[in-house]
Design an enzyme around this catalytic site. Structure first.
Site, PDB file in Angstrom:
ATOM      1  N   HIS A 146       0.433   8.472  -4.275  1.00 47.73           N
ATOM      2  CA  HIS A 146       1.464   8.875  -3.315  1.00 47.73           C
ATOM      3  C   HIS A 146       0.911   9.582  -2.083  1.00 47.73           C
ATOM      4  CE1 HIS A 146       4.289   7.433  -6.144  1.00 47.73           C
ATOM      5  NE2 HIS A 146       4.565   8.533  -6.809  1.00 47.73           N
ATOM      6  N   HIS A 220      11.450   8.482  -3.112  1.00 46.83           N
ATOM      7  CA  HIS A 220      11.195   8.873  -4.505  1.00 46.83           C
ATOM      8  C   HIS A 220      12.362   9.668  -5.108  1.00 46.83           C
ATOM      9  CE1 HIS A 220       8.730   9.858  -7.996  1.00 46.83           C
ATOM     10  NE2 HIS A 220       7.742   9.130  -7.498  1.00 46.83           N
ATOM     11  N   GLU A 356      11.663   2.840  -7.246  1.00 49.84           N
ATOM     12  CA  GLU A 356      10.953   2.920  -5.967  1.00 49.84           C
ATOM     13  C   GLU A 356      10.630   1.515  -5.480  1.00 49.84           C
ATOM     14  OE1 GLU A 356       7.461   5.383  -6.910  1.00 49.84           O
ATOM     15  OE2 GLU A 356       8.648   6.017  -8.600  1.00 49.84           O
TER      16      GLU A 356
HETATM   17  C1  BGC Z   1       4.852   7.334 -10.723  1.00 56.11           C
HETATM   18  C2  BGC Z   1       4.618   8.208 -11.920  1.00 56.11           C
HETATM   19  C3  BGC Z   1       4.357   9.586 -11.450  1.00 56.11           C
HETATM   20  C4  BGC Z   1       5.506  10.047 -10.602  1.00 56.11           C
HETATM   21  C5  BGC Z   1       5.210  11.379 -10.035  1.00 56.11           C
HETATM   22  C6  BGC Z   1       5.990   7.867  -9.947  1.00 56.11           C
HETATM   23  O1  BGC Z   1       6.164   7.118  -8.800  1.00 56.11           O
HETATM   24  O2  BGC Z   1       5.089   6.010 -11.107  1.00 56.11           O
HETATM   25  O3  BGC Z   1       3.527   7.762 -12.693  1.00 56.11           O
HETATM   26  O4  BGC Z   1       4.154  10.462 -12.504  1.00 56.11           O
HETATM   27  O5  BGC Z   1       5.711   9.174  -9.555  1.00 56.11           O
HETATM   28  O6  BGC Z   1       6.246  12.201 -10.193  1.00 56.11           O
END
Ligand code: BGC
Length: 391
Positions: A146, A220, A356
């Site tokens: 991310h 998210h 997402e």
């Molecule tokens: C991911 C998870 C991750 C989370 C973080 C998601 O987009 O797929 O693996 O733990 O984001 O909060």
């Protein structure tokens, strides 16, 4: 920028209705009717706080006449609250969040945030572009997740209210300097949040760069359509328009295989309760600690419905439309009761889920995946709509 409303929804707009937008009280003439006194869409701004570094953060509240309200803060473009109606028209907050900026800065699992420059994981925090290797921050074991330590979820975006015809919308911009997080190129990103009169939120992402780079932006939000965040989301009924998904390794990096969902717990082609198969004996479910995978959506590049989520108890239903090729369904497996809920208590295991819309994880290292490269002169463009209704 071209604005988009679904043709099937456009008919719900009331012709001739006077709409107002912007901050501050709307001016009305004395003879306006009570119905006209409420704008179809309004956006108001209020101060939210200051980051630890001293940057001012504002909150924008988008409202429509039906009663949907969405709070967006300029820190991370985070949706901190989002109300939706049940089958009796009762609105409740359906997205997980905190009640203070301090908590978002201290520790957030990306609650409600804009994600960039790269949503999801990049293996080993490294990739090559035109023969040059780039090293990114590794913030998820050996991998990059991310956007790194200070992704787009942790920067303060510049916000303005765009008045366009009868529909104001919120415009967020952020310019990421060359080299930020290890990525090449100055990336200028714009995200718009448009609330529609019929309870949809359209999110449109655009970006340009001055050097070749990679981009994969997403939102998210964690949903719990019951509005009761003390309850897990296992009773929610999900469908995903995907025949295939991407199996992962122990670090949640796709193996490169596109696996059929048929005959596996990953088959959501027909609506299925999330809890139905989540504890099945399955290697991929073990690796993900539940669902934490990217589903391969058909007909990429065209806006189409890709997911539907219903909470049977309340009837609240969310339909997701996107032009992205993938959707990461994350069943909130890492929520462990350590984060505080605004209503008291803590966020328990699987008390929220994410859907997402995005390109595939680790695409920069996987030649068989759709490209995430962006070159100077090109415009990255992506859109997703979250449409609420009640059954
Ligand atoms: C991911 C998870 C991750 C989370 C973080 C998601 O987009 O797929 O693996 O733990 O984001 O909060």
């Amino acid at each position: 920028m071209k604005r988009l409303y679904f043709p099937l929804l456009a008919g719900l707009l009331t012709a001739g209705t006077v709409l107002f937008g912007g901050c501050g009280p709307e001016k009305q003439s004395a003879q306006d009717t009570a119905a006209e006194a409420l704008p179809d869409i309004s956006i108001s701004r209020s101060p939210y706080g200051r980051t630890q570094a001293g940057e001012a953060v504002d909150m924008y509240t988008l409202r429509n006449r039906q009663g949907m309200e969405i709070d967006v803060i300029t820190y991370g473009g985070i949706i901190t609250r989002w109300t939706a109606p049940d089958r009796d028209g009762r609105y409740a907050n359906i997205t997980l969040g905190f009640d203070s900026l301090v908590q978002y800065e201290r520790s957030s699992p990306y609650f409600g945030a804009l994600i960039g420059r790269y949503g999801n994981r990049i293996a080993g925090g490294s990739f090559a572009l035109d023969g040059k290797t780039y090293t990114l921050e590794t913030n998820n074991g050996p991998n990059h997740l991310h956007g790194g330590e200070r992704g787009f979820d942790k920067v303060v975006w510049t916000a303005r209210i765009q008045e366009e015809g009868m529909h104001p919308y919120l415009v967020l911009t952020y310019t990421s300097p060359d080299g930020e997080g290890g990525y090449p190129g100055t990336l200028s990103t714009t995200v718009t949040y448009t609330l529609t009169p019929d309870n949809a939120l359209e999110v449109v992402y655009t970006a340009t760069t001055d050097q070749k780079t990679v981009v994969n932006l997403t939102q998210h939000a964690y949903f719990n359509l019951s509005g009761d965040f003390s309850q897990p989301i296992l009773d929610h009924v999900l469908s995903l328009a995907a025949d295939q998904y991407l199996p992962v390794d122990a670090g949640l990096i796709p193996t490169g295989e596109w696996a059929p969902v048929a005959g596996t717990p990953f088959d959501f082609r027909q609506p299925k309760a999330i809890g139905q198969d989540i504890e099945a004996q399955d290697t991929q479910l073990s690796l993900g600690r539940g669902y934490d995978h990217c589903w391969v959506l058909g007909q990429a590049d065209s806006l189409r419905q890709v997911a539907s989520l219903t909470h049977p108890g309340s009837g609240r239903t969310l339909a997701i439309f996107t032009d992205e090729p993938g959707i990461q369904f994350y069943s909130g497996n890492f929520l462990d009761g350590s984060l505080p809920r605004p209503d008291g208590g803590t966020y328990g295991h699987r008390s929220g889920l994410c859907l997402e819309t995005q390109h595939f994880p680790d695409s920069p290292n996987q030649p068989s995946f759709p490209s995430v490269e962006l070159a100077p002169g090109e415009t990255y463009s992506s859109r997703t709509t979250f449409q609420f209704s009640a059954q």
